[in-house]
Design a protein around this motif. Structure first.
Motif: not given
Ligand SMILES: [Zn+2]
Length: 465
Positions: A399-404, A420-423
């Motif tokens: 989810g975080y990758m797509q969000l980035a 990206s950092a969260q992913a």
């Protein structure tokens, strides 16, 4: 969507079946993920398991504990409670359970361990003690062998045997004590499980059938064949005792609801299609089998290993039979997305999100299709959907990758770096996470929510082992 989450360092032979994005999806915080088992994520399967477990947990007084169901990426039969708040089930246990009642029985038994406070720590200690003891016994056996060689030449067998008894004696006592303790826990979990089943008006027959199968198989099984047998010793007396009190249940002969049996069979078909080789899938579900589960398995197997057009035709035929089944639209969208047609995947995935009541894993797939479509008009929509998804699945790196990527499209590089950092953090890649979060901090105004989140990642301690 059935996602295999391959943990770092733990490559799977089945990786080829998985989207590149799926590999990045980690459901657990990095600290646990590093030592935790490889996990499968699938909305349909998780939803079914939750429905199986919810009434049992309520009967056990554990409904407020937020107990999670985790599907382990292992084809062998196993189910276990690890940390007092998660029930782990191997996908192999679902595949091998022919009825909902059989797997529900195993889940009721595991809930019995949870409710009885059979703490994992204690069980681990027991296992360690047993290992220590086995080593001690082996060393003892070595000493005996040496002793007997010497003694035979010295003609003093009596003394050597006395030595052996002195070494083996205490170990044997410890072994018996631990074993009887473990057996007591197992019997208590059996009794508690049957109680929960009776309280929820379900049959304990499936639990009995499963355990009975293990007793008969254990006679032939090679050592270490099935992990469930190792964690759950099944002496014949235990199964006989279970039969005794289980068969007096007023619900002993109660059958599974046919609609639930169908959902169970659909999930088994899906797991087979995603996890087993096409030959095996077609052996289980030959063309002559026109049932919905067989058609589902063949449709998925076709999209994974065959051609997209044929897979879509098969999926559309399934949708005609059950036009409100969100998972048919999900698999249609996934097939198109992985077939390199993200824009075409969007309508099916929107429908799947709507019918599944906004399941976050499906929203992430939709977000991926929106971002992948290269249509700037979709960017704001993607951000909104992905933010909602990660709010409810905060441990899913996908989810975080797509969000980035969506933020990158918008030109919002501060948010893109933070996501990206969260992913990276969720993948367990702390070095990258810190670097990206440090950069994100320079892009946010000091003290804003984004800056604070980035600062948290920079300050986060690396996961302990
Ligand atoms: Zn048990």
């Amino acid at each position: 969507m059935l996602l295999q989450i391959v943990l770092r360092k733990k490559a799977s032979a089945l990786t080829a079946l998985v989207t590149a994005a799926a590999i990045a999806l980690l459901p657990m915080p990095a600290a646990q993920a590093q030592k935790g088992p490889p996990v499968l994520r699938d909305t349909e399967t998780e939803q079914l398991l939750r429905e199986y477990t919810r009434p049992i947990l309520r009967a056990a007084g554990l409904e407020k504990q937020n107990i999670q169901m985790v599907i382990v990426n292992e084809g062998s039969f196993n189910a276990f409670v690890a940390d007092g708040r998660r029930i782990f089930v191997n996908y192999g246990a679902i595949l091998q359970s022919e009825t909902p009642n059989q797997i529900i029985g195993v889940l009721a038994h595991e809930t019995g361990h949870l409710a009885g406070g059979h703490l994992s720590k204690l069980r681990e200690q027991l296992a360690n003690a047993q290992t220590q003891m086995i080593i001690a016994m082996l060393l003892g056996a070595g000493a005996i062998a040496v002793g007997s060689t010497r003694s035979s030449s010295a003609g003093n067998n009596g003394l050597a045997n006395a030595g052996a008894a002195a070494i083996a004696g205490p170990q044997e006592m410890i072994r018996r004590t631990l074993l009887s303790y473990q057996r007591q826990q197992e019997e208590n979990a059996d009794r508690a499980g049957v109680k929960f089943l009776t309280a929820t008006q379900q049959s304990p027959k499936g639990m009995y059938e499963t355990f009975k199968r293990f007793t008969s198989e254990s006679l032939f099984a090679a050592r270490g064949a099935d992990p469930y047998l190792q964690s759950h010793p099944m002496p014949a007396e235990r199964v006989a005792a279970l039969q005794e009190f289980a068969s007096s249940s007023p619900y002993w002969d109660k059958k599974d609801d046919p609609a639930l049996q169908l959902r169970h069979d659909m999930v088994r078909a899906k797991i087979s299609a995603f996890m087993e080789r096409p030959e095996t899938v077609y052996r289980r579900y030959p063309q002559t089998n026109d049932s919905m589960p067989a058609r589902y398995a063949r449709a998925i197997s076709t999209y994974l290993h065959g051609d997209l057009r044929s897979a879509l035709a098969q999926i559309d035929a399934l949708i005609q039979v059950q036009p409100n089944n969100p998972y048919f639209y999900e698999v249609r969208g996934q097939a198109l997305l992985e077939g390199g047609k993200p824009a075409e995947a969007i309508p099916a995935l929107r429908k799947a999100v709507q019918l599944s009541n906004s399941a976050p894993l499906i929203e992430m797939l939709l977000g991926q299709a929106l971002v992948g479509s290269d249509n700037k008009a979709y960017t704001d929509d993607a951000v909104r959907i992905l933010r909602a998804a990660v709010a409810r699945e905060p441990e899913a790196a996908l989810g975080y990758m797509q969000l980035a990527m969506a933020y990158g499209r918008k030109g919002d590089y501060a948010e893109a770096d933070l996501a990206s950092a969260q992913a990276a953090y969720l993948r367990g890649d702390n070095k990258t996470a810190r670097e990206l979060a440090t950069r994100a901090k320079t892009r946010f105004a000091v003290g804003t929510p984004g800056w604070v989140k980035a600062d948290d990642i920079v300050a986060a301690k690396p996961p302990r082992n």
